[in-house]
Motif scaffolding. Structure first.
Motif, PDB file in Angstrom:
ATOM      1  N   ARG A  51      -7.751   4.743  -3.036  1.00  0.00           N
ATOM      2  CA  ARG A  51      -7.753   3.294  -2.786  1.00  0.00           C
ATOM      3  C   ARG A  51      -6.898   2.547  -3.809  1.00  0.00           C
ATOM      4  O   ARG A  51      -7.316   1.549  -4.400  1.00  0.00           O
ATOM      5  CB  ARG A  51      -9.183   2.752  -2.756  1.00  0.00           C
ATOM      6  N   THR A  75       0.843  -1.210   0.000  1.00  0.00           N
ATOM      7  CA  THR A  75       0.000   0.000   0.000  1.00  0.00           C
ATOM      8  C   THR A  75       0.869   1.247   0.000  1.00  0.00           C
ATOM      9  O   THR A  75       1.750   1.404   0.841  1.00  0.00           O
ATOM     10  CB  THR A  75      -0.928   0.016   1.225  1.00  0.00           C
ATOM     11  N   GLU A 134      -5.418   3.393   3.409  1.00  0.00           N
ATOM     12  CA  GLU A 134      -6.066   2.691   2.302  1.00  0.00           C
ATOM     13  C   GLU A 134      -5.477   3.039   0.936  1.00  0.00           C
ATOM     14  O   GLU A 134      -5.996   2.632  -0.097  1.00  0.00           O
ATOM     15  CB  GLU A 134      -7.568   2.992   2.314  1.00  0.00           C
TER      16      GLU A 134
END
Length: 209
Positions: free
Chosen positions: A68, A51, A87
């Motif tokens: 995202r 991420t 996220e």
């Protein structure tokens, strides 16, 4: 001859394995160390699962809008540093730039540090802009109730006219209180209605007289 060929094959295999091991040790994810200088065009900081959390990039490689972990194209005219939440969604950044165009005009010159509402617009921004089109510096605080519109609530800064201003707005972005000091030192305090009409001006006693 056959044994020589077998030896060469074995020797080549050993060299290949040794080279691969060296490369993995040098550039693998477990590689740590102290570096005096590092030159890159873009640096991505990620979590163990990949991420994205931060990007430091030049102009050519700076990403568009990422929400995202999905990127949408955006033509940014600056280089800088972008921040992302847990996220992988953009939550602000520090961008900077400036150059002269073919006509010799200074364009896109300045610095902006901003912080965004969750998957929404900028709600706190610090600006310093000085080019052929815009000359201002200040701090902006905004509301974005639904995530689609942005209503500035506070502005503290200096405009191209040289007036230092503290402006307070209502929830719809209408100026309601203004404190201003002009370059020559003249100061005033103004109360406005929702349509922008001045209800009352408060001036220093020497000016009011």
């Amino acid at each position: 001859m056959q044994r020589s060929q077998q030896f060469l094959v074995l020797y080549s295999g050993v060299l290949t394995v040794a080279f691969a091991a060296t490369a993995l040790l040098a550039f693998g994810p477990w590689r740590t160390g102290d570096f005096r200088e590092l030159t890159v065009e873009r640096l991505n900081v990620v979590e163990p699962d990949g991420t994205l959390r931060m990007v430091i990039s030049n102009h050519d490689l700076i990403p568009g809008i990422i929400v995202r972990s999905e990127e949408r194209a955006l033509d940014r005219s600056q280089a800088g540093m972008l921040f992302y939440n847990d996220e992988g969604s953009e939550v602000g950044g520090l961008i900077f730039g400036g150059h002269r165009n073919a006509e010799g005009e200074v364009v896109d010159s300045g610095v902006s540090l901003s912080f965004d509402k969750y998957e929404s617009n900028q709600i706190v921004s610090l600006y310093g802009v000085d080019d052929s089109k815009n000359k201002f510096a200040g701090l902006s605080v905004a509301d974005s109730p639904s995530g689609s519109e942005v209503n500035r609530r506070i502005w503290l800064g200096r405009g191209e006219d040289g007036i230092a201003t503290l402006a307070l707005m209502d929830a719809d972005g209408n100026k309601r209180l203004l404190m201003q000091v002009e370059p020559d030192g003249q100061a005033k305090f103004s109360v406005l209605d929702a349509e922008g009409n001045v209800i009352q001006n408060v001036l220093p006693s020497s000016v009011a007289e």
